[in-house]
Design an enzyme around this catalytic site. Structure first.
Site, PDB file in Angstrom:
ATOM      1  N   GLN A  79       8.384  -3.274  10.872  1.00 37.41           N
ATOM      2  CA  GLN A  79       9.081  -3.437   9.601  1.00 37.41           C
ATOM      3  C   GLN A  79       9.016  -2.105   8.861  1.00 37.41           C
ATOM      4  O   GLN A  79       7.933  -1.682   8.450  1.00 37.41           O
ATOM      5  CB  GLN A  79       8.406  -4.540   8.773  1.00 37.41           C
ATOM      6  CG  GLN A  79       9.047  -4.805   7.425  1.00 37.41           C
ATOM      7  CD  GLN A  79       8.221  -5.797   6.627  1.00 37.41           C
ATOM      8  OE1 GLN A  79       7.052  -5.554   6.358  1.00 37.41           O
ATOM      9  NE2 GLN A  79       8.818  -6.925   6.275  1.00 37.41           N
ATOM     10  N   HIS A 118       4.514  -8.684  12.428  1.00 36.97           N
ATOM     11  CA  HIS A 118       5.047  -7.329  12.265  1.00 36.97           C
ATOM     12  C   HIS A 118       3.972  -6.364  11.797  1.00 36.97           C
ATOM     13  O   HIS A 118       2.905  -6.769  11.339  1.00 36.97           O
ATOM     14  CB  HIS A 118       6.249  -7.291  11.305  1.00 36.97           C
ATOM     15  CG  HIS A 118       5.947  -7.669   9.881  1.00 36.97           C
ATOM     16  ND1 HIS A 118       6.115  -8.940   9.388  1.00 36.97           N
ATOM     17  CD2 HIS A 118       5.510  -6.929   8.824  1.00 36.97           C
ATOM     18  CE1 HIS A 118       5.800  -8.968   8.105  1.00 36.97           C
ATOM     19  NE2 HIS A 118       5.414  -7.754   7.741  1.00 36.97           N
ATOM     20  N   HIS A 178       0.735  -2.219   6.186  1.00 36.87           N
ATOM     21  CA  HIS A 178       0.079  -3.519   6.362  1.00 36.87           C
ATOM     22  C   HIS A 178       0.344  -4.058   7.755  1.00 36.87           C
ATOM     23  O   HIS A 178       1.237  -3.592   8.453  1.00 36.87           O
ATOM     24  CB  HIS A 178       0.551  -4.527   5.301  1.00 36.87           C
ATOM     25  CG  HIS A 178       1.998  -4.919   5.395  1.00 36.87           C
ATOM     26  ND1 HIS A 178       3.005  -4.256   4.720  1.00 36.87           N
ATOM     27  CD2 HIS A 178       2.614  -5.917   6.084  1.00 36.87           C
ATOM     28  CE1 HIS A 178       4.152  -4.835   4.977  1.00 36.87           C
ATOM     29  NE2 HIS A 178       3.960  -5.843   5.815  1.00 36.87           N
TER      30      HIS A 178
HETATM   31  C1  MC0 Z   1      -3.614  -0.644  -1.963  1.00 37.24           C
HETATM   32  N1  MC0 Z   1      -4.787  -0.444  -1.347  1.00 37.24           N
HETATM   33  C2  MC0 Z   1      -4.610  -0.536  -0.041  1.00 37.24           C
HETATM   34  C3  MC0 Z   1      -3.240  -0.822   0.145  1.00 37.24           C
HETATM   35  N2  MC0 Z   1      -2.653  -0.887  -1.077  1.00 37.24           N
HETATM   36  N3  MC0 Z   1      -5.465  -0.434   0.983  1.00 37.24           N
HETATM   37  C4  MC0 Z   1      -4.968  -0.577   2.223  1.00 37.24           C
HETATM   38  N4  MC0 Z   1      -3.659  -0.819   2.469  1.00 37.24           N
HETATM   39  C5  MC0 Z   1      -2.770  -0.944   1.458  1.00 37.24           C
HETATM   40  N5  MC0 Z   1      -1.492  -1.181   1.718  1.00 37.24           N
HETATM   41  C6  MC0 Z   1      -6.065  -0.111  -1.988  1.00 37.24           C
HETATM   42  C7  MC0 Z   1      -5.940   1.130  -2.839  1.00 37.24           C
HETATM   43  O1  MC0 Z   1      -6.135   2.289  -2.093  1.00 37.24           O
HETATM   44  C8  MC0 Z   1      -7.023   0.920  -3.865  1.00 37.24           C
HETATM   45  O2  MC0 Z   1      -8.265   1.301  -3.319  1.00 37.24           O
HETATM   46  C9  MC0 Z   1      -7.021  -0.570  -4.079  1.00 37.24           C
HETATM   47  O3  MC0 Z   1      -6.416  -1.150  -2.905  1.00 37.24           O
HETATM   48  C10 MC0 Z   1      -6.193  -0.982  -5.286  1.00 37.24           C
HETATM   49  O4  MC0 Z   1      -4.911  -0.409  -5.122  1.00 37.24           O
HETATM   50  P1  MC0 Z   1      -3.954   0.056  -6.294  1.00 37.24           P
HETATM   51  O5  MC0 Z   1      -3.197   1.223  -5.823  1.00 37.24           O
HETATM   52  O6  MC0 Z   1      -4.719   0.147  -7.586  1.00 37.24           O
HETATM   53  O7  MC0 Z   1      -2.917  -1.110  -6.385  1.00 37.24           O
HETATM   54  P2  MC0 Z   1      -3.007  -2.567  -6.951  1.00 37.24           P
HETATM   55  O8  MC0 Z   1      -4.413  -3.043  -7.070  1.00 37.24           O
HETATM   56  O9  MC0 Z   1      -2.126  -2.640  -8.162  1.00 37.24           O
HETATM   57  O10 MC0 Z   1      -2.282  -3.337  -5.752  1.00 37.24           O
HETATM   58  C11 MC0 Z   1      -2.828  -3.416  -4.478  1.00 37.24           C
HETATM   59  C12 MC0 Z   1      -2.334  -4.725  -3.871  1.00 37.24           C
HETATM   60  C13 MC0 Z   1      -0.789  -4.709  -3.945  1.00 37.24           C
HETATM   61  C14 MC0 Z   1      -2.827  -4.800  -2.431  1.00 37.24           C
HETATM   62  C15 MC0 Z   1      -2.909  -5.910  -4.667  1.00 37.24           C
HETATM   63  O11 MC0 Z   1      -0.291  -3.598  -3.241  1.00 37.24           O
HETATM   64  C16 MC0 Z   1      -0.152  -5.955  -3.453  1.00 37.24           C
HETATM   65  O12 MC0 Z   1      -0.048  -6.956  -4.166  1.00 37.24           O
HETATM   66  N6  MC0 Z   1       0.338  -5.964  -2.187  1.00 37.24           N
HETATM   67  C17 MC0 Z   1       1.006  -7.147  -1.622  1.00 37.24           C
HETATM   68  C18 MC0 Z   1       2.492  -7.037  -1.719  1.00 37.24           C
HETATM   69  C19 MC0 Z   1       3.069  -5.889  -0.921  1.00 37.24           C
HETATM   70  O13 MC0 Z   1       2.320  -5.016  -0.445  1.00 37.24           O
HETATM   71  N7  MC0 Z   1       4.411  -5.851  -0.828  1.00 37.24           N
HETATM   72  C20 MC0 Z   1       5.124  -4.831  -0.090  1.00 37.24           C
HETATM   73  C21 MC0 Z   1       5.494  -5.278   1.259  1.00 37.24           C
HETATM   74  P3  MC0 Z   1      -9.284   2.265  -4.081  1.00 37.24           P
HETATM   75  O14 MC0 Z   1     -10.446   2.432  -3.147  1.00 37.24           O
HETATM   76  O15 MC0 Z   1      -8.523   3.516  -4.367  1.00 37.24           O
HETATM   77  O16 MC0 Z   1      -9.638   1.498  -5.326  1.00 37.24           O
HETATM   78  S1  MC0 Z   1       6.725  -6.542   1.129  1.00 37.24           S
HETATM   79  C22 MC0 Z   1       6.822  -7.235   2.656  1.00 37.24           C
HETATM   80  O17 MC0 Z   1       6.150  -6.816   3.543  1.00 37.24           O
HETATM   81  C23 MC0 Z   1       7.764  -8.419   2.792  1.00 37.24           C
HETATM   82  C24 MC0 Z   1       9.152  -8.027   2.401  1.00 37.24           C
HETATM   83  C25 MC0 Z   1       7.757  -9.060   4.165  1.00 37.24           C
HETATM   84  O18 MC0 Z   1       6.905  -8.745   5.006  1.00 37.24           O
HETATM   85  O19 MC0 Z   1       8.602  -9.919   4.435  1.00 37.24           O
END
Ligand code: MC0
Length: 146
Positions: A60, A7, A84
């Site tokens: 999604q 997705h 993503h």
């Molecule tokens: C954050 N960053 C991204 C991003 N999210 N870059 C590209 N794409 C994204 N989606 C970048 C920010 O711009 C920042 O860069 C750096 O990563 C740190 O971000 P932050 O805003 O300080 O946030 P953190 O570090 O607290 O968290 C980022 C992280 C988090 C990726 C670790 O979002 C995470 O754990 N994601 C995985 C879970 C998720 O996304 N769940 C939602 C979909 P700079 O350069 O400014 O430092 S759930 C889903 O999809 C399920 C239901 C499913 O598929 O079944």
């Protein structure tokens, strides 16, 4: 082995309005919807096509259920858009371990529960050229009862 685009995750402020856009503009219908409290999202899966490995590819659509969720934080910073991409695999554990061995940060020690009972993990976007990348093993399809 990653065998398909499972997705593309799209962050939105208003799930119902965004679903209506995709229906009215492209004719895509909601295949499945659910709330994932752990991930902090309300989501709708729009099936685009079946794939040759027996799976499927979806859009999604994701609306945050709380501001401090991953999608909530991302929306506040970037606005709506592609959040993503997710690759499908029959073996999320094995593929995540192989990718971790290559030096990419895998965000979960063990896969968590994703859409439609799938098992999911994420790769850090900073290790993937700016793309938050998800690995997905779909839940087994239940046989129809006879
Ligand atoms: C954050 N960053 C991204 C991003 N999210 N870059 C590209 N794409 C994204 N989606 C970048 C920010 O711009 C920042 O860069 C750096 O990563 C740190 O971000 P932050 O805003 O300080 O946030 P953190 O570090 O607290 O968290 C980022 C992280 C988090 C990726 C670790 O979002 C995470 O754990 N994601 C995985 C879970 C998720 O996304 N769940 C939602 C979909 P700079 O350069 O400014 O430092 S759930 C889903 O999809 C399920 C239901 C499913 O598929 O079944």
């Amino acid at each position: 082995m990653l065998t398909r685009i499972d997705h593309i995750g799209i962050a939105c402020f208003d799930l119902d309005r965004t679903v209506e856009f995709y229906r009215a503009t492209y004719g895509f219908e909601v295949f499945h919807s659910e709330v994932n409290e752990e991930q902090g999202v309300r989501e709708a899966m729009l099936k685009i096509n079946e794939t040759s490995d027996g799976g499927a590819s979806y859009l999604q659509l994701l609306e945050p259920t709380r501001e401090d969720s991953a999608v909530g934080k991302w929306l506040a910073k970037n606005g709506e858009g592609v959040h993503h991409i997710a690759f499908g695999t029959a073996d999320v554990d094995g593929d995540a371990a192989d990718i971790r061995d290559k030096g990419v940060r895998v965000l979960y020690d063990q896969p968590r529960i994703g859409s439609m009972g799938s098992r999911i993990t994420f790769l850090h976007p900073k290790d993937c050229h700016g793309v938050l990348t998800e690995l997905v093993t779909s839940a087994p399809v239940e046989s129809p009862e006879h």
